[in-house]
Design a protein around this motif. Structure first.
Motif, mmCIF file in Angstrom:
data_model
loop_
_atom_site.group_PDB
_atom_site.id
_atom_site.type_symbol
_atom_site.label_atom_id
_atom_site.label_comp_id
_atom_site.label_asym_id
_atom_site.label_seq_id
_atom_site.Cartn_x
_atom_site.Cartn_y
_atom_site.Cartn_z
ATOM 1 N N ARG A 181 -62.352 8.097 -10.437
ATOM 2 C CA ARG A 181 -61.286 7.804 -11.410
ATOM 3 C C ARG A 181 -61.459 6.417 -12.028
ATOM 4 O O ARG A 181 -61.232 6.231 -13.230
ATOM 5 N N ARG A 182 -61.865 5.462 -11.212
ATOM 6 C CA ARG A 182 -62.023 4.093 -11.709
ATOM 7 C C ARG A 182 -63.124 4.033 -12.772
ATOM 8 O O ARG A 182 -62.969 3.359 -13.795
ATOM 9 N N GLY B 82 -58.447 17.617 6.908
ATOM 10 C CA GLY B 82 -58.141 16.241 6.522
ATOM 11 C C GLY B 82 -58.824 15.184 7.352
ATOM 12 O O GLY B 82 -58.499 13.993 7.221
ATOM 13 N N ARG B 83 -59.790 15.565 8.178
ATOM 14 C CA ARG B 83 -60.422 14.586 9.061
ATOM 15 C C ARG B 83 -61.342 13.614 8.322
ATOM 16 O O ARG B 83 -61.757 12.604 8.892
ATOM 17 N N HIS B 84 -61.671 13.922 7.085
ATOM 18 C CA HIS B 84 -62.541 13.039 6.304
ATOM 19 C C HIS B 84 -61.821 12.495 5.073
ATOM 20 O O HIS B 84 -62.465 12.071 4.110
ATOM 21 N N ASP B 85 -60.499 12.474 5.124
ATOM 22 C CA ASP B 85 -59.733 12.031 3.960
ATOM 23 C C ASP B 85 -60.005 10.589 3.541
ATOM 24 O O ASP B 85 -60.049 10.314 2.329
ATOM 25 N N PRO B 86 -60.169 9.639 4.452
ATOM 26 C CA PRO B 86 -60.456 8.275 3.976
ATOM 27 C C PRO B 86 -61.698 8.223 3.084
ATOM 28 O O PRO B 86 -61.701 7.542 2.053
ATOM 29 N N TYR B 87 -62.743 8.946 3.488
ATOM 30 C CA TYR B 87 -63.955 8.984 2.658
ATOM 31 C C TYR B 87 -63.691 9.705 1.342
ATOM 32 O O TYR B 87 -64.089 9.221 0.264
ATOM 33 N N GLU C 249 -71.794 6.891 -1.018
ATOM 34 C CA GLU C 249 -70.813 6.399 -1.976
ATOM 35 C C GLU C 249 -71.014 7.107 -3.317
ATOM 36 O O GLU C 249 -72.105 7.589 -3.624
ATOM 37 N N PHE C 250 -69.963 7.162 -4.100
ATOM 38 C CA PHE C 250 -70.075 7.744 -5.435
ATOM 39 C C PHE C 250 -71.128 6.991 -6.244
ATOM 40 O O PHE C 250 -71.114 5.757 -6.310
ATOM 41 N N GLU D 133 -61.657 7.490 -1.005
ATOM 42 C CA GLU D 133 -62.464 6.406 -1.567
ATOM 43 C C GLU D 133 -63.372 6.943 -2.682
ATOM 44 O O GLU D 133 -63.524 6.312 -3.740
ATOM 45 N N PHE D 134 -63.970 8.105 -2.456
ATOM 46 C CA PHE D 134 -64.862 8.717 -3.445
ATOM 47 C C PHE D 134 -64.075 9.073 -4.706
ATOM 48 O O PHE D 134 -64.498 8.770 -5.832
#
Length: 332
Positions: free
Chosen positions: A148-149, A134-139, A101-102, A142-143
């Motif tokens: 950005r948050r 694009g196979r790891h796009d969900p990760y 995770e970030f 999320e990162f």
């Protein structure tokens, strides 16, 4: 009723009606409507704008960074290094695997200290071509959303030393176009998340040990890169001067981009060479307007790079840092 009394009653009635209309609550659930005077902007809505990293990409000052085992989780280690070299580092390295995770808490600590975190994102467990597809796009999404948050400045290297053969993402079993496609795809995911608070630091190894691997085919393009980072170490069996170690790489880089340079990882083995290496790093930073600074890898790894007990090298670092007022500016 006299006309005067009638007029008084009517006046009270009208005041009552309009007073009630002004004070009565609106329908339940209807949001308040703010009306601003002409020329006055409406109250802001939505998330705040992304942190503007522009001033940090080409600062007036210079970066003096450090990579320390156990930091920034334990910032007392950074304090100790600062005491040794006489200057607070304003870049601190964070290592993250591609399945982590970030590291928001660590980035926050670095920013509170007044430094820029540089995250070295290492895709040990995935293939570059799968990232590009694009196979790891969900990760990735999320990162990027987490970056950005948090909305603090972050420098980011992805798959560093890609021209070498010692990492799984290296040139020995990956095509240059797969690396470029993966980098551009990650950049696009961050752009969709509005994560523009990132400084993109494309970071090859010095070319000396891998002269057959050309850098130009590995470069994603200026639209995707803010800094050219370089990793290189002074060793007894290898190059022992700044020009021998870094100049061949810089000459190649300058054939395809004029992006600013940052030495993202460097160190020197013990002995007289280490003091000379420190001197030459500061000299190069003073002479080259395109060199933004360097990050000293103060750990044991492929060699003993730890400077803590090396009095001549520490003295050189302290005196050279003190002599240049541009070094070690606070990152706000």
């Amino acid at each position: 009723m006299t006309s005067r009394h009638l007029f008084t009653v009517m006046t009270i009635f009208v005041i009552g009606v309009f007073g009630y209309a002004a004070l009565a609550p609106g329908p339940v659930g209807r949001p308040a409507r703010f009306v601003t005077a002409p020329g006055v902007p409406a109250p802001p809505t939505g998330p705040p704008p992304a942190y503007d990293v522009g001033p940090l990409t080409r600062p007036a000052g210079r970066y003096l960074g450090v990579a320390l085992n156990g930091a920034p989780q334990d910032m007392s280690r950074v304090d100790r290094f600062a005491d040794l070299v006489g200057r607070k580092p304003n870049i601190i390295t964070i290592y993250e695997s591609f399945d982590d995770e970030f590291a928001a808490a660590e980035v926050r600590k670095v920013h509170r200290y007044g430094a820029l975190p540089i995250v070295r994102w290492e895709p040990f467990t995935v293939k570059l071509k799968d990232i590009a597809a694009g196979r790891h796009d969900p990760y990735l999404e999320e990162f990027a959303v987490a970056v950005r948050r948090l909305n603090l400045p972050v420098a980011l290297t992805v798959a560093h030393e890609m021209n070498g053969h010692w990492y799984s993402w290296g040139a020995h079993d990956n095509r240059a176009r797969d690396f470029v496609a993966a980098w551009r795809h990650i950049h696009a995911v961050f752009a969709r998340a509005d994560a523009t608070n990132v400084i993109w630091a494309w970071t090859p190894n010095v070319v000396n040990p891998v002269p057959s691997v050309k850098l130009a085919p590995l470069y994603p393009g200026d639209a995707y890169v803010d800094w050219v980072g370089i990793d290189g170490y002074f060793t007894r069996r290898g190059e022992q001067t700044f020009d021998d170690l870094f100049a061949p790489t810089i000459r190649q880089v300058r054939t395809f981009t004029d992006r600013p340079l940052l030495i993202v990882e460097t160190g020197a083995e013990p002995g007289a060479m280490r003091r000379r290496a420190v001197d030459e790093l500061f000299t190069a930073m003073r002479k080259r307007p395109d060199l933004l600074g360097f990050v000293y890898f103060n750990q044991k790894g492929s060699g003993d790079w730890v400077i803590d007990s090396d009095r001549p090298a520490l003295a050189a670092y302290r005196s050279r840092a003190a002599a240049d007022p541009r070094t070690g500016f606070r990152v706000g």
